[in-house]
Design a protein around this motif. Structure first.
Motif, PDB file in Angstrom:
ATOM      1  N   GLY A 221      60.347  41.037  49.004  1.00  0.00           N
ATOM      2  CA  GLY A 221      61.185  40.172  49.813  1.00  0.00           C
ATOM      3  C   GLY A 221      60.838  38.703  49.691  1.00  0.00           C
ATOM      4  O   GLY A 221      60.370  38.226  48.653  1.00  0.00           O
ATOM      5  N   LYS A 222      61.010  37.973  50.790  1.00  0.00           N
ATOM      6  CA  LYS A 222      60.843  36.518  50.828  1.00  0.00           C
ATOM      7  C   LYS A 222      59.469  36.080  50.340  1.00  0.00           C
ATOM      8  O   LYS A 222      59.335  35.039  49.694  1.00  0.00           O
ATOM      9  CB  LYS A 222      61.076  36.031  52.258  1.00  0.00           C
ATOM     10  N   ARG A 223      58.446  36.862  50.634  1.00  0.00           N
ATOM     11  CA  ARG A 223      57.073  36.450  50.327  1.00  0.00           C
ATOM     12  C   ARG A 223      56.545  37.055  49.031  1.00  0.00           C
ATOM     13  O   ARG A 223      55.344  37.185  48.839  1.00  0.00           O
ATOM     14  CB  ARG A 223      56.169  36.775  51.508  1.00  0.00           C
ATOM     15  N   TYR A 224      57.447  37.410  48.134  1.00  0.00           N
ATOM     16  CA  TYR A 224      57.038  37.894  46.812  1.00  0.00           C
ATOM     17  C   TYR A 224      56.160  36.834  46.134  1.00  0.00           C
ATOM     18  O   TYR A 224      56.495  35.659  46.080  1.00  0.00           O
ATOM     19  CB  TYR A 224      58.270  38.174  45.949  1.00  0.00           C
ATOM     20  N   GLY A 225      55.011  37.270  45.648  1.00  0.00           N
ATOM     21  CA  GLY A 225      54.116  36.369  44.938  1.00  0.00           C
ATOM     22  C   GLY A 225      53.212  35.537  45.827  1.00  0.00           C
ATOM     23  O   GLY A 225      52.406  34.743  45.321  1.00  0.00           O
ATOM     24  N   LEU A 226      53.302  35.723  47.155  1.00  0.00           N
ATOM     25  CA  LEU A 226      52.515  34.913  48.083  1.00  0.00           C
ATOM     26  C   LEU A 226      51.440  35.720  48.809  1.00  0.00           C
ATOM     27  O   LEU A 226      50.848  35.231  49.769  1.00  0.00           O
ATOM     28  CB  LEU A 226      53.444  34.252  49.122  1.00  0.00           C
ATOM     29  N   ARG A 276      66.172  39.790  56.293  1.00  0.00           N
ATOM     30  CA  ARG A 276      66.208  38.818  55.196  1.00  0.00           C
ATOM     31  C   ARG A 276      66.414  39.548  53.886  1.00  0.00           C
ATOM     32  O   ARG A 276      66.152  40.749  53.772  1.00  0.00           O
ATOM     33  CB  ARG A 276      64.893  38.024  55.134  1.00  0.00           C
ATOM     34  N   ASN A 277      66.837  38.814  52.863  1.00  0.00           N
ATOM     35  CA  ASN A 277      67.180  39.411  51.577  1.00  0.00           C
ATOM     36  C   ASN A 277      65.943  39.891  50.818  1.00  0.00           C
ATOM     37  O   ASN A 277      64.841  39.374  50.993  1.00  0.00           O
ATOM     38  CB  ASN A 277      67.944  38.411  50.709  1.00  0.00           C
ATOM     39  N   VAL A 278      66.160  40.872  49.953  1.00  0.00           N
ATOM     40  CA  VAL A 278      65.121  41.404  49.068  1.00  0.00           C
ATOM     41  C   VAL A 278      65.642  41.402  47.636  1.00  0.00           C
ATOM     42  O   VAL A 278      66.836  41.252  47.391  1.00  0.00           O
ATOM     43  CB  VAL A 278      64.716  42.843  49.468  1.00  0.00           C
ATOM     44  N   LYS A 279      64.721  41.586  46.685  1.00  0.00           N
ATOM     45  CA  LYS A 279      65.080  41.717  45.274  1.00  0.00           C
ATOM     46  C   LYS A 279      64.262  42.838  44.660  1.00  0.00           C
ATOM     47  O   LYS A 279      63.195  43.187  45.159  1.00  0.00           O
ATOM     48  CB  LYS A 279      64.809  40.405  44.532  1.00  0.00           C
TER      49      LYS A 279
END
Length: 324
Positions: A221-226, A276-279
């Motif tokens: 989701g929003k915090r991908y890579g964080l 919230r959106n996801v990928k």
């Protein structure tokens, strides 16, 4: 006649919300609104997981709460887990804050959501009086938050055990060490919690080991890579001690993530209210931006997880065998 017409118009504008505001749960309601394709394993421990929910009934919180009640009835649920951010936007002020009633007690009012709740704290909870959420455990019979982090062992019907470790990931999150907004999260000794976590896992003889925290280690989701810094703290401890599942919230969606060459499954249930959106990422097994929750069923051989949305639809289901 005019009043009746106005009432009909109002009901047509909010058919679900208005119905849920006055719903009385009966056997007929449960049978008529059964969730298709939702079932518990034989001889199982059953529970639901919901997170990021405290919106005073807005953002589909009431609809999710209704389906949570139906799922708890249908699976004969033993308890509910909250993955944090229990009250938006700034936590609660005290054990007498009106938000307890408007965002929790009045929303999760069905008889089956009066099973025990095992709770962790989210970052929004620290913007208010986090200690008051611990203290509410002494006021409410169903609200269980005895300490900032704690563990509980459950026994399956065949005698095998399930260890659940509930973390406070806020003081562990390196991002919060330099943010004035989250200064209150840093009053704890994070290293002491990590030492405690390792000891809980290493000394347990439980067949299943599950860890719950607010912040995910992997996200689609929003915090991908964080999530890398927190992941570097927690993942080695979880992997070394044979933890089978890590459950989080924080991301406002439903997810199942699985990295290559690891037996540790990562689940996110943070869609109790606003979404919230996801990928799709390389480790994504399932990710959907829909209001909802996860339903878990565990017996000695299998862990089953089902994602259910606010309409009572099963959006995803997976099973993990103990030996996999």
């Amino acid at each position: 006649m005019i009043k009746k017409t106005l009432l009909l118009i109002a009901l047509s504008l909010c058919p679900i919300q208005c119905a849920l505001a006055n719903v009385t749960y009966t056997n007929a309601v449960y049978e008529q609104q059964k969730i298709a394709d939702l079932s518990a394993l034989p001889k199982s421990l059953n529970f639901t997981v919901i997170g990021d929910w405290g919106h005073n009934g807005h953002f589909d919180q009431k609809e999710v709460a209704h389906q949570l009640e139906i799922a708890m009835y249908q699976t004969d649920g033993d308890f509910i887990i909250s993955t944090g951010d229990n009250f938006y936007p700034n936590g609660i002020a005290s054990i007498n804050d009106p938000l307890w009633q408007s965002a929790y007690e009045d929303i999760y009012h069905g008889p089956h959501t009066f099973e025990p709740w095992y709770v962790v704290l989210g970052n929004h909870d620290y913007l208010g009086n986090a200690q008051a959420q611990l203290d509410y455990s002494n006021k409410s019979q169903r609200w269980n938050l005895p300490a900032r982090y704690y563990s509980k062992t459950f026994t399956l019907k065949d005698g095998e055990q399930v260890l659940m470790v509930f973390l406070d990931t806020n003081p562990l999150n390196p991002e919060y060490k330099t943010r004035e907004k989250y200064k209150a999260t840093q009053a704890q000794d994070g290293q002491a919690q990590l030492t405690w976590l390792n000891n809980q896992l290493a000394t347990s003889k439980a067949r299943w080991k599950i860890v719950i925290g607010h912040h995910p280690l992997y996200s689609s989701g929003k915090r991908y890579g964080l999530n890398e810094k927190l992941r570097n703290l927690l993942e080695p401890i979880l992997e070394q001690n044979g933890v089978q599942a890590y459950i989080a919230g924080h991301e406002h969606d439903l997810q199942h993530n699985q990295t290559k060459n690891s037996k540790l499954a990562h689940f996110i249930s943070g869609a109790g209210g606003k979404i919230r959106n996801v990928k799709q990422r390389k480790f994504t097994r399932f990710a959907e931006a829909t209001p909802g929750f996860l339903s878990f069923s565990i017996n000695d051989k299998v862990l089953k997880v089902t994602a259910i949305n606010y309409k009572g639809e099963v959006r995803y289901s997976t099973q993990k065998r103990f030996d996999q």
